[in-house]
Design a protein around this motif. Structure first.
Motif, PDB file in Angstrom:
ATOM      1  N   TRP A   1      34.687  -3.746 -22.534  1.00 44.04           N
ATOM      2  CA  TRP A   1      35.565  -3.793 -21.792  1.00 44.04           C
ATOM      3  C   TRP A   1      34.666  -2.301 -20.703  1.00 44.04           C
ATOM      4  CZ3 TRP A   1      38.646  -0.061 -20.028  1.00 44.04           C
ATOM      5  CH2 TRP A   1      38.741   1.249 -21.041  1.00 44.04           C
TER       6      TRP A   1
ATOM      7  N   ARG B   1      37.099  -7.313 -19.100  1.00 39.55           N
ATOM      8  CA  ARG B   1      37.068  -7.969 -20.518  1.00 39.55           C
ATOM      9  C   ARG B   1      36.618  -9.429 -19.933  1.00 39.55           C
ATOM     10  NH1 ARG B   1      39.428 -10.113 -24.044  1.00 39.55           N
ATOM     11  NH2 ARG B   1      41.653 -10.236 -22.930  1.00 39.55           N
TER      12      ARG B   1
ATOM     13  N   TYR C   1      42.470  -0.811 -26.993  1.00 36.33           N
ATOM     14  CA  TYR C   1      41.622  -0.350 -26.151  1.00 36.33           C
ATOM     15  C   TYR C   1      41.141   0.912 -26.355  1.00 36.33           C
ATOM     16  CZ  TYR C   1      42.280  -4.530 -22.791  1.00 36.33           C
ATOM     17  OH  TYR C   1      41.751  -5.841 -22.890  1.00 36.33           O
TER      18      TYR C   1
ATOM     19  N   SER D   1      37.219  -3.520 -27.565  1.00 35.84           N
ATOM     20  CA  SER D   1      38.365  -3.796 -27.722  1.00 35.84           C
ATOM     21  C   SER D   1      38.928  -4.690 -28.678  1.00 35.84           C
ATOM     22  CB  SER D   1      39.537  -3.547 -25.873  1.00 35.84           C
ATOM     23  OG  SER D   1      38.508  -5.485 -25.700  1.00 35.84           O
TER      24      SER D   1
END
Length: 174
Positions: A169, A93, A146, A159
């Motif tokens: 992500w 991420r 998430y 997220s």
């Protein structure tokens, strides 16, 4: 089904349940005995993730229902065929990356995270079909939620941390 406008999407078949190819099904409705349910369970678990299985009264043993409802002394159960997420995944991420190890028992999952050799607390895990959610802590200690979807050996989604813009992500299974 004509009245409800779903006649073109519903199909009723009368034949040997164990000889019929269920792979195209998106919903399987069962009103069968516990012994038949047990025998059928491996075929149901092999269906495409996200397929819904509905049963009147009887369960599928150790595969716990996602939902159970009781109305006027009648009980119904719903299962959503879970994606296979067991294993170790590399999650990325932005400039943050860490590993997650997922243990899975049907739709029940637990996740252990590590970043640079240190444990990353992961809580609030949920898998429903191909949808996965969990909360992991960032390097600065913020709890990041998430949400994503699973496609084979890949996951991706958004997220967020309270008060910040969502970030994309992705994860790949080792």
């Amino acid at each position: 089904s004509i009245k409800e406008g779903v006649a073109d999407r519903a199909r009723f078949v009368r034949q040997d349940l164990f000889a019929f190819d269920l792979s195209a099904a998106t919903v399987v409705a069962l009103y069968i005995s516990p012994g038949v349910m047990t025998r059928l369970k491996p075929q149901l678990l092999a269906l495409k993730p996200g397929t819904r299985v509905v049963s009147h009264y009887f369960t599928l043993g150790d595969w716990k229902p996602d939902e159970t409802i009781s109305v006027e002394d009648r009980t119904g159960h719903l299962w959503v065929v879970p994606a296979d997420v067991a294993g170790t995944w590399q999650l990325a991420r932005g400039d943050d990356a860490f590993r997650i190890a997922i243990r899975q028992d049907h739709q029940q999952i637990s996740i252990r995270g590590t970043r640079a050799g240190f444990d990353v607390p992961v809580i609030g895990t949920r898998l429903r079909g191909t949808e996965i959610t969990f909360t992991a802590f960032d390097r600065d200690g913020d709890a990041r939620q998430y949400r994503g979807s699973v496609e084979g050996a890949r996951m991706s989604g958004d997220s967020d941390v309270h008060g910040q813009r969502p970030q994309r992500w992705s994860a790949a299974r080792d």
